[in-house]
Design a protein around this motif. Structure first.
Motif, short mmCIF file in Angstrom:
data_model
loop_
_atom_site.label_atom_id
_atom_site.label_comp_id
_atom_site.label_asym_id
_atom_site.label_seq_id
_atom_site.Cartn_x
_atom_site.Cartn_y
_atom_site.Cartn_z
N SER A 225 0.83 -1.20 0.00
CA SER A 225 0.00 0.00 0.00
C SER A 225 0.86 1.25 0.00
O SER A 225 1.79 1.39 0.80
N SER A 226 0.54 2.17 -0.91
CA SER A 226 1.26 3.44 -0.94
C SER A 226 0.92 4.28 0.29
O SER A 226 1.76 5.01 0.81
N LYS A 227 -0.31 4.15 0.78
CA LYS A 227 -0.74 4.97 1.91
C LYS A 227 0.01 4.64 3.19
O LYS A 227 0.42 5.54 3.93
N ASN A 228 0.14 3.35 3.49
CA ASN A 228 0.75 3.00 4.78
C ASN A 228 2.08 2.27 4.66
O ASN A 228 2.70 1.95 5.68
N ASP A 252 -6.44 4.18 -2.85
CA ASP A 252 -5.07 3.80 -2.50
C ASP A 252 -4.36 3.33 -3.76
O ASP A 252 -5.00 3.04 -4.78
N LYS A 305 -3.57 2.25 -9.08
CA LYS A 305 -4.48 3.03 -8.25
C LYS A 305 -5.91 2.51 -8.38
O LYS A 305 -6.39 2.26 -9.48
N GLN A 500 5.67 10.69 -1.65
CA GLN A 500 4.32 11.19 -1.96
C GLN A 500 4.01 12.41 -1.10
O GLN A 500 4.74 12.74 -0.15
N VAL A 502 1.67 14.37 1.56
CA VAL A 502 0.72 14.09 2.64
C VAL A 502 0.38 15.39 3.36
O VAL A 502 1.09 16.39 3.26
N GLU A 510 -2.46 12.34 6.31
CA GLU A 510 -3.30 11.76 5.28
C GLU A 510 -2.71 12.00 3.91
O GLU A 510 -2.16 13.07 3.63
N ASN A 511 -2.86 11.01 3.03
CA ASN A 511 -2.34 11.14 1.69
C ASN A 511 -3.12 12.20 0.92
O ASN A 511 -4.35 12.25 0.97
#
Length: 600
Positions: A225-228, A252, A305, A500, A502, A510-511
């Motif tokens: 996951s790119s988010k986490n 995500d 994505k 990225q 945030v 948050e992204n």
């Protein structure tokens, strides 16, 4: 109908549909073994019979913590019921108790086993029992590998229908480690897929090798996951090389990492025929990220994505690789050069990802050569309009979760010549910790951005490699960082870097944006692994048409519900036992319903 059958021993293979994510278990008719759709509550009765009074007095508290970890993942409510006075495999109750019979545990290294009783025709679970080895040393303290909670969380996963996982520090990893009681993303997604009908994101594709575009059976596909920055899923491909991963969160971006199946002797026997020797001189292919063919972006991992507009994506063919794939510009700038990392796409989205590596000789540099043997990146956002003061450039460095035994420092240099250095820890006192309390070598750092077009938004990032040495961390061993590194460790010192944008919201981040990779192309024009060939799975239907109550070992030489205490799987002795590795020993039990099966 009830039948009594004596003195009959059958050998059967477990029939399995390989298209599902995670490692599920199946009946010999191909039905998924799971609790019925009508089941919402699963009571488990504890028989208070441990020979250790301290375990008995603390059992319920620890057990409830493990149950709460799983209950957050699906509609099922597993709960600690009344104490059972006399546990049994045939009492239509789910029991958990201690036993010291070595015949149950097939070796001194097994902490527990789980027996699952199910209907052969439907796969519906009727009863499940967890038996804990009373001959092994068990702790009530969370910082111990032998912590009772680690065992219980693992066994409850088997009770729900999950098999062993290859994902780093998954609760369903076959071997005990600190923090295992905290259920991870891969485990939760497995149960979510079994027991939830919620429609969410899906990624599918096919793993291939050679210009014949051979489908690779048993390749292990992971999503990051790119988010986490976490591995959220692991799946093995089917005989056609296909995989399908559902239950993914939307909004995500996921990076796809493909590696060979490892340590097959603790995985379901249908994988025992998997081959990995598809490279020159029959060398094993290695782990790599999905990226494009023959373009300036080749060597950069591609993010997939998912959102509400595009919740399901078919990637097409992704090739396995014989060498680590890195960008040519990155390669040319090794030994002190600086790579301009383009993090803003044509749509104004900010983000990118890249793979870097260090040779063993790079890790042997002296202090004077530090700059030469570091990787240097330039990120220039000085011409980008930043419209908020709470925006940050997030940099994640991942390697440990991909079993790359690498330690590093991240240095950020600013236009005003100031700099800061972020370490993954030089000793046990400044070592970072993951959410489960485990020692972490990975880094997440956020760089504050200036509002407007600012010359201050121009940074140089330097990744300095450090040879990993567990002896530097007093009280910790290599196993604490890399469980069973012998079987799962990577032979290269590589890292994966995600960059990225945030936004800080309270104490969290948050992204805001990720790179838009546009139209996704597959690898049909640039396949690797020239010696690839098709391999059938090790699956057959039952050698008998009778429906019986069976006792099956679905994890090769280890029981399905195992946790290795001493680090070694139970040994097999003699030609007969060796033959049973990869088979399922099925024993007809006296006086039990013939429509039920016990799955161990």
């Amino acid at each position: 109908m009830t039948m009594k059958i004596m003195g009959v021993i059958l050998l059967v293979f477990l029939f399995s549909n390989l298209a599902h994510p995670f490692v599920y278990t199946k009946t010999n008719k191909g039905e998924t073994i799971k609790w019925p759709d009508s089941t919402n509550n699963i009571p488990i009765h504890y028989y208070n019979n441990s020979s250790n009074d301290i375990i008995n007095s603390n059992f319920n508290t620890i057990f409830n913590v493990s149950l709460s970890e799983w209950n957050n993942s699906s509609r099922l409510n597993i709960y600690n019921a009344d104490v059972e006075s006399s546990p049994s495999l045939n009492n239509k109750k789910n029991d958990i108790y201690f036993d010291y019979n070595n015949e149950i545990f097939t070796g001194t290294g097994v902490a527990a086993v789980t027996e699952v009783v199910y209907e052969q025709s439907s796969g519906k679970i009727v009863e499940a029992d967890i038996v804990i080895n009373d001959n092994v040393s068990i702790s009530i303290f969370e910082d111990s590998k032998q912590y009772l909670g680690n065992i219980l969380s693992h066994e409850v996963g088997h009770l729900l229908g999950l098999g062993h996982s290859q994902v780093y520090r998954s609760t369903m990893f076959y071997k005990l480690f600190n923090g295992q009681y905290k259920v991870k993303s891969d485990d939760l997604m497995g149960v979510k897929n079994l027991y939830s009908s919620t429609s969410t994101g899906k990624i599918k594709g096919r793993i291939i090798g050679s210009f014949e575009l051979i489908g690779i059976f048993g390749a292990h596909v992971m999503l990051i996951s790119s988010k986490n920055g976490k591995v959220v899923n692991g799946i093995y491909t089917d005989e056609k090389g296909e995989f399908s991963i559902s239950g993914l969160d939307l909004n995500d971006q996921y990076y796809i990492y493909v590696e060979p199946a490892k340590n097959l002797n603790v995985m379901p026997p249908y994988l025992s025929s998997v081959r990995n020797d598809f490279c020159s001189a029959r060398a094993r292919y290695r782990g790599n990220f999905y990226n494009s063919c023959y373009s300036s972006e080749e060597g950069y991992p591609i993010g997939v994505k998912l959102d509400s507009d595009k919740s399901s994506i078919d990637i097409g063919d992704i090739s396995i690789s014989c060498e680590l794939r890195v960008n040519s510009d990155y390669f040319l700038r090794k030994e002190g050069g600086e790579l301009d990392l383009d993090v803003e796409d044509v749509k104004g989205n900010i983000g990118n990802a890249i793979v870097g590596y260090f040779s063993n000789s790079d890790l042997d540099y002296v202090d004077d050569d530090e700059d030469r043997y570091s990787d240097h990146y330039r990120i220039d956002l000085s011409q980008t309009i930043i419209n908020s003061s709470d925006l940050y450039l997030e940099v994640r460095l991942l390697s440990q979760s991909l079993y790359s035994p690498l330690k590093y420092n991240l240095k950020v240099e600013y236009p005003d010549l100031t700099n800061e250095s972020i370490s993954s820890g030089s000793n046990v006192f400044n070592l970072q910790k993951a959410e489960d309390g485990s020692p972490s070598l990975e880094i997440t750092h956020r760089i504050p951005l200036f509002i407007g077009k600012s010359l201050q938004n121009n940074f140089k990032l330097s990744v300095r490699p450090i040879k990993f040495d567990a002896n530097l961390f007093l009280g910790l061993t290599e196993e604490d960082f890399f469980p069973d590194v012998t079987n799962y460790g990577d032979n290269l010192n590589f890292y994966f870097m995600i960059v990225q944008l945030v936004k800080k919201v309270g104490d969290d981040f948050e992204n805001v944006s990720m790179k838009d990779y546009g139209f996704l192309t597959d690898n049909r024009s640039c396949p690797d692994a020239p010696l690839s060939y098709s391999v059938p799975s090790n699956i057959q239907r039952s050698l008998t048409t009778s429906t019986t109550r069976l006792k099956e070992d679905d994890q090769g030489p280890l029981p399905v519900g195992c946790g290795s205490i001493n680090g070694n799987p139970p040994s097999t002795k003699g030609p007969f036992n060796s033959f049973l590795v990869g088979l399922f020993l099925s024993v007809i039990l006296l006086g039990r319903k013939t429509s039920l099966t016990i799955h161990r």
